[in-house]
Design an enzyme around this catalytic site. Structure first.
Site, short mmCIF file in Angstrom:
data_model
loop_
_atom_site.label_atom_id
_atom_site.label_comp_id
_atom_site.label_asym_id
_atom_site.label_seq_id
_atom_site.Cartn_x
_atom_site.Cartn_y
_atom_site.Cartn_z
N LYS A 15 -74.19 -32.24 26.47
CA LYS A 15 -74.91 -31.16 27.18
C LYS A 15 -74.74 -29.83 26.43
CE LYS A 15 -72.57 -31.79 31.01
NZ LYS A 15 -71.67 -32.87 30.55
N ARG A 88 -73.46 -29.84 40.01
CA ARG A 88 -72.63 -31.00 39.76
C ARG A 88 -72.36 -31.78 41.05
NH1 ARG A 88 -69.81 -29.47 34.84
NH2 ARG A 88 -68.37 -31.09 34.24
N ARG A 122 -62.85 -33.96 20.06
CA ARG A 122 -63.64 -32.71 20.09
C ARG A 122 -62.73 -31.52 19.74
NH1 ARG A 122 -66.98 -31.04 25.29
NH2 ARG A 122 -65.01 -31.51 26.34
N ARG A 166 -62.04 -37.43 34.68
CA ARG A 166 -63.32 -36.68 34.70
C ARG A 166 -64.51 -37.64 34.81
NH1 ARG A 166 -62.76 -33.42 29.39
NH2 ARG A 166 -64.91 -32.75 29.79
P1 AP5 Z 1 -70.41 -31.73 24.11
O1 AP5 Z 1 -71.74 -31.23 23.68
O2 AP5 Z 1 -69.26 -30.78 24.14
O3 AP5 Z 1 -70.54 -32.55 25.48
P2 AP5 Z 1 -70.67 -32.00 26.99
O4 AP5 Z 1 -71.57 -32.95 27.69
O5 AP5 Z 1 -71.03 -30.56 26.98
O6 AP5 Z 1 -69.17 -32.24 27.43
P3 AP5 Z 1 -68.20 -31.38 28.35
O7 AP5 Z 1 -66.87 -32.07 28.26
O8 AP5 Z 1 -68.19 -29.93 27.96
O9 AP5 Z 1 -68.83 -31.58 29.72
P4 AP5 Z 1 -68.14 -31.51 31.06
O10 AP5 Z 1 -69.33 -31.56 31.92
O11 AP5 Z 1 -67.09 -32.49 31.35
O12 AP5 Z 1 -67.29 -30.17 30.97
P5 AP5 Z 1 -67.53 -28.70 31.46
O13 AP5 Z 1 -67.06 -27.79 30.39
O14 AP5 Z 1 -68.90 -28.52 32.01
O15 AP5 Z 1 -70.05 -32.97 23.13
C1 AP5 Z 1 -68.81 -33.63 23.24
C2 AP5 Z 1 -68.32 -34.02 21.83
O16 AP5 Z 1 -69.20 -34.99 21.27
C3 AP5 Z 1 -68.25 -32.87 20.82
O17 AP5 Z 1 -67.15 -33.07 20.00
C4 AP5 Z 1 -69.57 -33.00 20.03
O18 AP5 Z 1 -69.45 -32.50 18.72
C5 AP5 Z 1 -69.75 -34.52 20.03
N1 AP5 Z 1 -71.15 -34.93 20.04
C6 AP5 Z 1 -72.19 -34.36 20.70
N2 AP5 Z 1 -73.33 -35.06 20.48
C7 AP5 Z 1 -72.99 -36.09 19.66
C8 AP5 Z 1 -73.72 -37.17 19.09
N3 AP5 Z 1 -75.02 -37.33 19.28
N4 AP5 Z 1 -73.04 -38.06 18.31
C9 AP5 Z 1 -71.72 -37.91 18.12
N5 AP5 Z 1 -70.97 -36.92 18.63
C10 AP5 Z 1 -71.60 -36.01 19.40
O19 AP5 Z 1 -66.55 -28.61 32.74
C11 AP5 Z 1 -65.15 -28.60 32.57
C12 AP5 Z 1 -64.49 -28.51 33.95
O20 AP5 Z 1 -64.91 -27.31 34.62
C13 AP5 Z 1 -64.86 -29.63 34.94
O21 AP5 Z 1 -64.06 -30.78 34.76
C14 AP5 Z 1 -64.61 -28.94 36.29
O22 AP5 Z 1 -63.25 -28.89 36.59
C15 AP5 Z 1 -65.10 -27.52 36.03
N6 AP5 Z 1 -66.52 -27.34 36.35
C16 AP5 Z 1 -67.52 -27.03 35.49
N7 AP5 Z 1 -68.70 -26.93 36.14
C17 AP5 Z 1 -68.43 -27.16 37.45
C18 AP5 Z 1 -69.25 -27.20 38.61
N8 AP5 Z 1 -70.58 -26.99 38.56
N9 AP5 Z 1 -68.65 -27.50 39.79
C19 AP5 Z 1 -67.33 -27.69 39.89
N10 AP5 Z 1 -66.49 -27.68 38.81
C20 AP5 Z 1 -67.05 -27.40 37.61
#
Ligand code: AP5
Length: 208
Positions: A15, A88, A122, A166
């Site tokens: 994402k 979410r 990552r 997660r």
């Molecule tokens: P990346 O692009 O970073 O993936 P992502 O989907 O953004 O992953 P996140 O871990 O950031 O998502 P998340 O939803 O768990 O975390 P968030 O920060 O929102 O890619 C991942 C890796 O893969 C990277 O190394 C990249 O280089 C690699 N990659 C990408 N594409 C690739 C490909 N095609 N091939 C190979 N490699 C690839 O949330 C964190 C925490 O915040 C949550 O756990 C929660 O506690 C809180 N939180 C956030 N939003 C909310 C909400 N709305 N409500 C409640 N709690 C929330």
């Protein structure tokens, strides 16, 4: 062109990676709840203090903390918006629907084994939030952000046991949003495997 885009998909599905490319190309505002919360934790704000414990365990931060924050950020955004990590839960999606219509919910579909490999290798930039992968998308210079030169770090919630939780939390709370947006007729699912550029070309088609 779709102007309110929600990025759906499990942790590590890409994402942030795809959302960043899209916001650069379209000039849309990308609002990432994860980036906002990590910044709040780093700055030791009230929100950060409340959110830290949930984030460290891989749980969701309570809806009431997130919904108010996002309502404000969305109201301030000008032009198109890309929502990364919000909504979410169904409660968050209902709150968003009261504020604006979602044109496209883009769901990145990736298998669990691949997600674990991606997240545990990552590396993230604390300054500009760029993301890298030690194997698939390494920075040009080891440990240094290509974009702003800051030292890269590993997120606390990218340890394998937290990643597993997660994924469980995602299945229980966020996966129902796939059916939610399907019912509204705005869902497009894209297989999130292949190179970052291959996936991006599918993302570009979906936003037309
Ligand atoms: P990346 O692009 O970073 O993936 P992502 O989907 O953004 O992953 P996140 O871990 O950031 O998502 P998340 O939803 O768990 O975390 P968030 O920060 O929102 O890619 C991942 C890796 O893969 C990277 O190394 C990249 O280089 C690699 N990659 C990408 N594409 C690739 C490909 N095609 N091939 C190979 N490699 C690839 O949330 C964190 C925490 O915040 C949550 O756990 C929660 O506690 C809180 N939180 C956030 N939003 C909310 C909400 N709305 N409500 C409640 N709690 C929330």
């Amino acid at each position: 062109m779709k102007s309110v885009i929600v990025l759906l998909g499990p942790p590590g599905s890409g994402k942030g990676t795809q959302g960043e490319k899209l916001s650069e190309e379209l000039g849309y505002t990308r609002l990432s709840t994860g980036d906002m919360l990590r910044e709040a934790v780093r700055n030791g704000t009230e929100l950060g203090k409340k959110a830290k414990e949930y984030m460290d365990s891989g749980a969701l931060v309570p809806n009431d903390l997130i919904i108010g924050l996002m309502k404000e950020k969305i109201a301030q955004a000008k032009g198109g918006v890309i929502l990364d990590g919000f909504p979410r839960t169904v409660e968050q999606a209902d709150a968003l629907a009261e504020q604006l219509d979602v044109d496209l919910a883009l769901n990145l579909d990736v298998a669990d084994e691949e997600l674990i490999t991606r997240l545990t290798k990552r590396r993230s930039c604390p300054q500009c939030n760029a993301v890298y992968h030690l194997v698939y998308n390494p920075p040009k210079s080891e440990g240094v952000c290509d974009k702003c030169g800051s030292a890269l770090y590993q997120r606390d919630d990218d340890k394998e046991e937290t990643v597993t939780n997660r994924l469980k939390v995602y299945r229980e709370n966020t996966m129902p949003l796939i059916a939610y947006y399907e019912k509204k007729g705005t869902l497009v699912t894209i297989p999130g495997v292949g190179s970052i550029d291959e996936i991006y070309s599918k993302v570009e088609k979906a936003v037309q």
